[in-house]
Design an enzyme around this catalytic site. Structure first.
Site, short mmCIF file in Angstrom:
data_model
loop_
_atom_site.label_atom_id
_atom_site.label_comp_id
_atom_site.label_asym_id
_atom_site.label_seq_id
_atom_site.Cartn_x
_atom_site.Cartn_y
_atom_site.Cartn_z
N ASN A 87 0.88 -1.15 0.09
CA ASN A 87 -0.03 0.32 0.06
C ASN A 87 1.14 1.32 0.05
O ASN A 87 1.53 1.47 1.14
CB ASN A 87 -0.75 -0.06 1.19
CG ASN A 87 -1.74 1.24 1.29
OD1 ASN A 87 -1.78 2.12 0.25
ND2 ASN A 87 -2.56 1.38 2.24
N TRP A 88 0.91 1.86 -1.09
CA TRP A 88 1.95 2.80 -1.39
C TRP A 88 1.39 4.22 -0.61
O TRP A 88 2.13 5.10 -0.43
CB TRP A 88 2.33 3.23 -2.97
CG TRP A 88 3.04 2.44 -3.49
CD1 TRP A 88 3.96 1.20 -2.94
CD2 TRP A 88 3.55 2.32 -4.93
NE1 TRP A 88 4.76 0.68 -3.81
CE2 TRP A 88 4.54 1.33 -5.07
CE3 TRP A 88 3.14 3.27 -5.87
CZ2 TRP A 88 5.15 1.12 -6.33
CZ3 TRP A 88 3.93 3.02 -7.17
CH2 TRP A 88 4.86 2.23 -7.31
N LYS A 89 0.11 4.20 -0.41
CA LYS A 89 -0.56 5.38 0.28
C LYS A 89 -0.43 6.73 -0.68
O LYS A 89 -0.16 6.26 -1.82
CB LYS A 89 -0.05 5.60 1.75
CG LYS A 89 -0.38 4.34 2.65
CD LYS A 89 -0.06 4.59 4.00
CE LYS A 89 -0.41 3.31 4.82
NZ LYS A 89 -0.21 3.43 6.16
N GLU A 104 -7.21 4.94 7.58
CA GLU A 104 -6.81 6.34 7.50
C GLU A 104 -8.14 6.88 6.77
O GLU A 104 -8.55 8.01 6.83
CB GLU A 104 -5.54 6.48 6.46
CG GLU A 104 -4.30 6.34 7.30
CD GLU A 104 -3.22 5.73 6.61
OE1 GLU A 104 -3.27 5.72 5.29
OE2 GLU A 104 -2.19 5.10 7.08
N GLU A 154 -5.45 -4.61 10.57
CA GLU A 154 -4.33 -3.56 10.82
C GLU A 154 -4.71 -2.68 12.00
O GLU A 154 -5.55 -1.91 11.97
CB GLU A 154 -4.34 -2.68 9.62
CG GLU A 154 -4.07 -3.26 8.12
CD GLU A 154 -3.50 -2.32 7.44
OE1 GLU A 154 -2.48 -2.55 6.63
OE2 GLU A 154 -4.22 -1.26 7.08
N GLY A 172 2.37 2.92 10.77
CA GLY A 172 3.28 3.84 10.47
C GLY A 172 4.10 4.21 11.91
O GLY A 172 4.61 5.38 11.94
N GLY A 200 3.12 -0.88 4.25
CA GLY A 200 2.95 0.55 3.97
C GLY A 200 4.42 0.86 3.81
O GLY A 200 4.92 0.69 2.48
P1 13P Z 1 2.98 0.56 7.70
O1 13P Z 1 3.34 -0.31 7.01
O2 13P Z 1 3.83 1.87 7.18
O3 13P Z 1 2.72 0.49 9.09
O4 13P Z 1 1.48 0.74 7.05
C1 13P Z 1 0.66 -0.30 7.18
C2 13P Z 1 -0.57 -0.12 6.43
O5 13P Z 1 -1.42 0.89 6.70
C3 13P Z 1 -1.00 -0.68 5.24
O6 13P Z 1 -2.12 -0.54 4.70
#
Ligand code: 13P
Length: 259
Positions: A13-15, A101, A171, A177, A238
């Site tokens: 998930n690159w966000k 998010e 999650e 994050g 992420g």
């Molecule tokens: P991180 O791996 O940066 O903690 O993010 C996880 C996430 O929200 C994947 O959708």
């Protein structure tokens, strides 16, 4: 993992990271590093604007492409939205739905998430449905209740015949994050509960076949340990997915475990 019954999936998930101009180099590196991957489905989920480029870059390999969100509406006057049909027309196969998010920053509710899940399943998309508790909820001891409510409401109205296309991602919000990962035992327990909910709703055979992912600060160092849990069938990654080499190491971990 339990490969006898279900697919292992490692999804990036690159966000809201990466640029269209960086896609080609990323894809070239990831393809080279994961060419030997046999046992796991790899999916990359960029922002909407990069979907065509990512899809094109991975067209000649088995790496799939996914969106990070979509509209619950089919079509029409919804400025700024993207429909399931538009994603399918681009040959996109996956969509992340109900990410924390989206729930926290954009007001998505369990009802919205359910509508999006049904809309995705009305097409050929495979929804990756995100669920997870906040730090306060974990501290208050209501993780199981919170996650049960999210899973049951997301799946409301989903028929048995479509359940095998559903992927659930656990999650915990406090692990996203933050560098804090749930211990493998904590994550494994919640994923086991999620499978129990699916068993109650759809029966043992279907629950065994559904892929359940863990997400939240998963990286090259902790992936192996998390994936050793019988009910964790992969990861939604992420930050660690932004580096092709680190992401590929997680794919390696998923390929090595012979569970
Ligand atoms: P991180 O791996 O940066 O903690 O993010 C996880 C996430 O929200 C994947 O959708």
């Amino acid at each position: 993992m339990n490969r006898k019954y279900r697919n292992t999936v490692i999804a990036a998930n690159w966000k809201m990271n990466m640029l269209p101009s960086q896609v080609k180099a990323y894809a070239g590196e990831l393809k080279a590093l994961t060419a030997q991957s046999k046992w796991c489905d790899i999916v990359v989920c960029p922002s909407f604007v990069m979907l065509p480029a990512v899809h094109k870059a991975f067209r000649d390999c088995r790496i799939g492409t996914g969106a990070q969100n979509m509209s619950e509406n089919e079509k029409g006057a919804f400025t700024g939205e993207v429909s399931a049909e538009q994603l399918v027309d681009l040959d996109i196969h996956y969509v992340i739905l109900g990410h924390s998010e989206r729930r926290q920053l954009y007001g998505e509710t369990d009802l919205t998430v359910n509508k999006k899940v049904l809309a995705a399943l009305n097409t050929n998309l495979r929804p990756i449905i995100c669920v997870g508790e906040s730090l306060l909820e974990r501290e208050m001891g209501v993780t199981a209740e919170r996650v049960t409510l999210q899973v049951k409401s997301a799946l409301s109205g989903v028929p048995l015949t479509k359940m095998r296309r559903v992927i659930i991602a656990y999650e915990p919000i406090w692990a996203i994050g933050t560098g804090k990962t749930a211990t493998s035992a904590e994550a494994g327990e919640v994923c086991n509960n999620i499978r129990a909910i699916i068993r109650n709703l759809y029966g043992a055979r279907t629950s065994r076949a559904v892929t359940i992912l863990y997400g939240g600060s998963m990286n090259a160092k902790n992936a192996r340990e998390l994936l050793s849990q019988p009910d964790i069938d992969g990861g939604l990654i992420g930050s660690a997915s932004l580096s092709p080499s680190e992401f590929a190491q997680i794919v390696d971990a998923a390929n090595q475990d012979n569970a």
